[in-house]
Design a protein around this motif. Structure first.
Motif, PDB file in Angstrom:
ATOM      1  N   LEU A  57       8.303  -5.908  -6.002  1.00  0.00           N
ATOM      2  CA  LEU A  57       7.620  -7.048  -6.623  1.00  0.00           C
ATOM      3  C   LEU A  57       6.669  -6.635  -7.742  1.00  0.00           C
ATOM      4  CD1 LEU A  57       6.852  -9.147  -3.418  1.00  0.00           C
ATOM      5  CD2 LEU A  57       8.776  -9.395  -4.998  1.00  0.00           C
ATOM      6  N   GLY A  58       6.917  -5.489  -8.358  1.00  0.00           N
ATOM      7  CA  GLY A  58       6.100  -5.039  -9.480  1.00  0.00           C
ATOM      8  C   GLY A  58       4.822  -4.320  -9.092  1.00  0.00           C
ATOM      9  N   TYR A  59       4.530  -4.173  -7.809  1.00  0.00           N
ATOM     10  CA  TYR A  59       3.278  -3.542  -7.395  1.00  0.00           C
ATOM     11  C   TYR A  59       3.242  -2.044  -7.688  1.00  0.00           C
ATOM     12  CZ  TYR A  59       1.268  -7.633  -5.198  1.00  0.00           C
ATOM     13  OH  TYR A  59       0.714  -8.861  -4.982  1.00  0.00           O
ATOM     14  N   ALA A  68      -4.643  -8.577  -1.463  1.00  0.00           N
ATOM     15  CA  ALA A  68      -4.841  -7.251  -0.883  1.00  0.00           C
ATOM     16  C   ALA A  68      -3.893  -6.961   0.279  1.00  0.00           C
ATOM     17  CB  ALA A  68      -6.290  -7.081  -0.444  1.00  0.00           C
ATOM     18  N   VAL A  69      -3.692  -7.920   1.152  1.00  0.00           N
ATOM     19  CA  VAL A  69      -2.833  -7.688   2.314  1.00  0.00           C
ATOM     20  C   VAL A  69      -1.404  -7.410   1.861  1.00  0.00           C
ATOM     21  CG1 VAL A  69      -1.859  -8.748   4.379  1.00  0.00           C
ATOM     22  CG2 VAL A  69      -4.277  -9.053   3.851  1.00  0.00           C
ATOM     23  N   LEU A  70      -0.900  -8.189   0.932  1.00  0.00           N
ATOM     24  CA  LEU A  70       0.459  -7.997   0.413  1.00  0.00           C
ATOM     25  C   LEU A  70       0.574  -6.665  -0.324  1.00  0.00           C
ATOM     26  CD1 LEU A  70       3.310  -9.039  -0.051  1.00  0.00           C
ATOM     27  CD2 LEU A  70       2.455 -10.257  -2.057  1.00  0.00           C
ATOM     28  N   ALA A  71      -0.407  -6.352  -1.165  1.00  0.00           N
ATOM     29  CA  ALA A  71      -0.377  -5.101  -1.930  1.00  0.00           C
ATOM     30  C   ALA A  71      -0.361  -3.892  -0.998  1.00  0.00           C
ATOM     31  CB  ALA A  71      -1.576  -5.033  -2.871  1.00  0.00           C
ATOM     32  N   ARG A  72      -1.214  -3.904   0.030  1.00  0.00           N
ATOM     33  CA  ARG A  72      -1.256  -2.785   0.980  1.00  0.00           C
ATOM     34  C   ARG A  72       0.059  -2.650   1.739  1.00  0.00           C
ATOM     35  NH1 ARG A  72      -6.629  -4.013   1.998  1.00  0.00           N
ATOM     36  NH2 ARG A  72      -6.024  -5.425   3.663  1.00  0.00           N
ATOM     37  N   TRP A  73       0.591  -3.776   2.190  1.00  0.00           N
ATOM     38  CA  TRP A  73       1.835  -3.738   2.949  1.00  0.00           C
ATOM     39  C   TRP A  73       2.983  -3.205   2.096  1.00  0.00           C
ATOM     40  CZ3 TRP A  73       6.579  -6.414   2.714  1.00  0.00           C
ATOM     41  CH2 TRP A  73       7.401  -6.216   3.823  1.00  0.00           C
TER      42      TRP A  73
END
Length: 118
Positions: A57-59, A68-73
């Motif tokens: 997803l481009g992260y 933050a939760v999505l980025a860390r996961w």
């Protein structure tokens, strides 16, 4: 072959060992003008994730940290992800991408991924 056909394709080392799956492609617009103001894109490389064929997803491209939760996961799920330059791809078809002898793993971070090894 359409580039999107390579998404979720297994990636193998020159000896046939599994390395992961194609999760994204990196394109660059540095070619000649293709009529008018359009530049023909070229494939710079493939983003390979060792654990999953799902999108990052481009992260991987920047310091995006939210939500933050999505980025860390996503960072945890795609740990070990790397960029391989298109020149290091020996063969690519719907069954598998096989890397060439001497291929190098690069950081998938963008734009530094073109210059920095992981």
């Amino acid at each position: 072959m359409i580039l999107s056909d390579l998404l979720d394709t297994p990636v193998r080392s020159p000896s046939g060992d599994p390395l992961g799956f194609v999760v994204d492609m990196r394109l660059v617009l540095d070619g000649p003008l293709d009529g008018g103001l359009l530049v023909q894109p070229r494939v710079h490389g493939l983003i390979v994730s060792p654990r999953t064929g799902t999108s990052f997803l481009g992260y991987e491209r920047s310091d995006v940290r939210s939500p933050a939760v999505l980025a860390r996961w996503l960072r945890w799920r795609h740990r070990g992800t790397f960029l391989v330059h298109w020149e290091d791809v020996a063969t690519a078809d719907a069954d598998a991408v096989v890397l060439a002898d001497g291929y190098r793993r690069w950081s998938p971070a963008f734009p530094e991924g073109a210059h920095r090894r992981s």
